[in-house]
Write an enzyme that holds these catalytic residues in place. Structure first.
Site, mmCIF file in Angstrom:
data_model
loop_
_atom_site.group_PDB
_atom_site.id
_atom_site.type_symbol
_atom_site.label_atom_id
_atom_site.label_comp_id
_atom_site.label_asym_id
_atom_site.label_seq_id
_atom_site.Cartn_x
_atom_site.Cartn_y
_atom_site.Cartn_z
ATOM 1 N N ASN A 9 12.827 56.609 -6.230
ATOM 2 C CA ASN A 9 12.436 55.532 -7.147
ATOM 3 C C ASN A 9 13.566 54.512 -7.128
ATOM 4 O OD1 ASN A 9 11.722 53.859 -9.234
ATOM 5 N ND2 ASN A 9 12.218 55.330 -10.852
ATOM 6 N N TRP A 10 13.316 53.402 -6.429
ATOM 7 C CA TRP A 10 14.389 52.399 -6.305
ATOM 8 C C TRP A 10 14.625 51.646 -7.612
ATOM 9 C CZ3 TRP A 10 13.138 49.472 -1.060
ATOM 10 C CH2 TRP A 10 13.283 50.380 0.004
ATOM 11 N N LYS A 11 13.722 51.822 -8.573
ATOM 12 C CA LYS A 11 13.780 51.029 -9.815
ATOM 13 C C LYS A 11 13.857 49.543 -9.445
ATOM 14 C CE LYS A 11 16.205 54.777 -12.066
ATOM 15 N NZ LYS A 11 16.469 55.271 -13.394
ATOM 16 N N HIS A 95 6.805 56.069 -16.229
ATOM 17 C CA HIS A 95 8.247 56.328 -16.159
ATOM 18 C C HIS A 95 8.846 56.058 -17.541
ATOM 19 C CE1 HIS A 95 12.478 56.006 -15.132
ATOM 20 N NE2 HIS A 95 12.198 56.673 -14.031
ATOM 21 N N GLU A 97 11.398 54.623 -18.500
ATOM 22 C CA GLU A 97 11.899 53.258 -18.743
ATOM 23 C C GLU A 97 10.758 52.339 -19.150
ATOM 24 O OE1 GLU A 97 13.932 52.975 -14.992
ATOM 25 O OE2 GLU A 97 15.405 54.427 -15.704
ATOM 26 N N GLU A 167 10.999 64.513 -16.178
ATOM 27 C CA GLU A 167 12.261 63.781 -16.158
ATOM 28 C C GLU A 167 12.846 63.725 -17.570
ATOM 29 O OE1 GLU A 167 12.497 60.961 -12.583
ATOM 30 O OE2 GLU A 167 11.485 59.876 -14.173
ATOM 31 N N GLY A 173 19.863 58.898 -14.760
ATOM 32 C CA GLY A 173 20.930 57.922 -14.546
ATOM 33 C C GLY A 173 22.224 58.259 -15.264
ATOM 34 N N SER A 212 19.127 62.651 -12.294
ATOM 35 C CA SER A 212 20.417 62.876 -11.626
ATOM 36 C C SER A 212 20.346 63.963 -10.552
ATOM 37 C CB SER A 212 21.517 63.183 -12.654
ATOM 38 O OG SER A 212 21.679 62.086 -13.539
ATOM 39 N N GLY A 233 16.289 58.689 -8.461
ATOM 40 C CA GLY A 233 16.645 57.296 -8.697
ATOM 41 C C GLY A 233 17.872 56.904 -7.899
ATOM 42 N N GLY A 234 19.039 57.010 -8.537
ATOM 43 C CA GLY A 234 20.280 56.538 -7.923
ATOM 44 C C GLY A 234 20.507 57.026 -6.500
HETATM 45 C C1 PEP Z 1 14.472 58.102 -12.102
HETATM 46 O O1 PEP Z 1 14.691 56.917 -12.261
HETATM 47 O O2 PEP Z 1 13.306 58.499 -12.044
HETATM 48 C C2 PEP Z 1 15.621 59.008 -11.963
HETATM 49 C C3 PEP Z 1 15.402 60.291 -11.952
HETATM 50 O O3 PEP Z 1 16.850 58.435 -11.864
HETATM 51 P P1 PEP Z 1 18.242 59.176 -11.489
HETATM 52 O O4 PEP Z 1 17.975 60.057 -10.292
HETATM 53 O O5 PEP Z 1 19.183 58.049 -11.168
HETATM 54 O O6 PEP Z 1 18.644 59.972 -12.673
#
Ligand code: PEP
Length: 256
Positions: A9-11, A95, A97, A167, A173, A212, A233-234
């Protein structure tokens, strides 16, 4: 056995030049990750770039959101049919966010999942609890309710077509990850919810962990029986980290 799905997930990150480099790094020899499905979910303006760069590769691409409406006067929205028309295969819905910043309710998330399924897309339905909810021992109630609302909106035949992503908000994050045991317990509860609707769907549906996930913790998380992949994500913004997680998934599958 369910195929592991490693989804990035590049966000709201990226640029044409940066994406070209990242996609170039993850377009891989499919035989290296044969037990996994690889996916990147990019911001809408870059979906055409993903379509072009990933054509003919083993890496699928998807969107990060979709409208809860089929078509019409919804300025700024993107319909599921539009995504499907040019080859998108997955879309993230709900998601945390979007739930937090756009006020998306579980009912809206359910309508988005239904639109995605009607258009032939696979919705990745995100659920998760806040730290306060976990500390109040409300994780199962909160996360279970988020999934129930979506399951109630689906025909039994469609339940096996969704992907669920657990999640925990406190892990997204933050660098803090749920332990494999904590994640497994929630995944098991979520699979039981799916089983209550369809035992066959529960055996097939993939439940991803997100929060994470990194190369150094992916193997332990993915070894849990009800963790069928990751929503990342990251670490999906660096080709080497994304592929290291795919490598960990491949090793888990090979050992099973
Ligand atoms: C996400 O944005 O879905 C996510 C899991 O981010 P991260 O891996 O950065 O925690």
């Amino acid at each position: 056995m369910r195929r592991t799905l490693i989804a990035g997930n590049w966000k709201m990150n990226g640029s044409l030049a940066g994406n070209a480099k990242l996609l170039g790094g993850i377009k891989v020899d499919p035989t290296r990750y044969a037990a996994c499905d690889l996916l990147v979910c990019a911001p809408a303006p870059y979906l055409a770039q993903c379509q072009a760069e990933l054509a003919g590769t083993a890496v699928a691409w998807g969107a990060q959101d979709v409208s809860e409406h089929e078509a019409g006067a919804y300025t700024g929205d993107v319909a599921a049919s539009m995504l499907a028309e040019f080859g998108c295969s997955y879309v993230i819905v709900g998601h945390s966010e979007r739930r937090a910043y756009q006020g998306e309710s579980s009912e809206a998330v359910a309508r988005k999942a239904v639109c995605a399924l009607r258009a032939g897309l696979t919705p990745i339905v995100c659920v998760g609890e806040t730290l306060a909810e976990r500390q109040a021992e409300r994780t199962d109630a909160v996360v279970g309710q988020q999934l129930d609302v979506v399951l109630q909106a689906l025909d039994v035949a469609d339940v096996a077509r969704i992907v669920v992503a657990y999640e925990p908000l406190w892990a997204i994050g933050t660098g803090v990850t749920a332990t494999p045991e904590m994640a497994q317990a929630v995944h098991q509860m979520l699979r039981a919810k799916i089983a209550a609707k369809s035992a066959e769907a529960a055996a097939k549906a993939r439940i991803l962990y997100g929060g994470s996930m990194k190369p150094d913790n992916a193997g332990q998380l993915l070894a849990m029986p009800d963790i069928d992949g990751g929503l990342i994500g990251g670490a999906s913004l660096k080709a080497e980290d994304f592929l290291a997680i795919a490598q960990a998934a491949q090793a888990v599958q090979a050992a099973a």
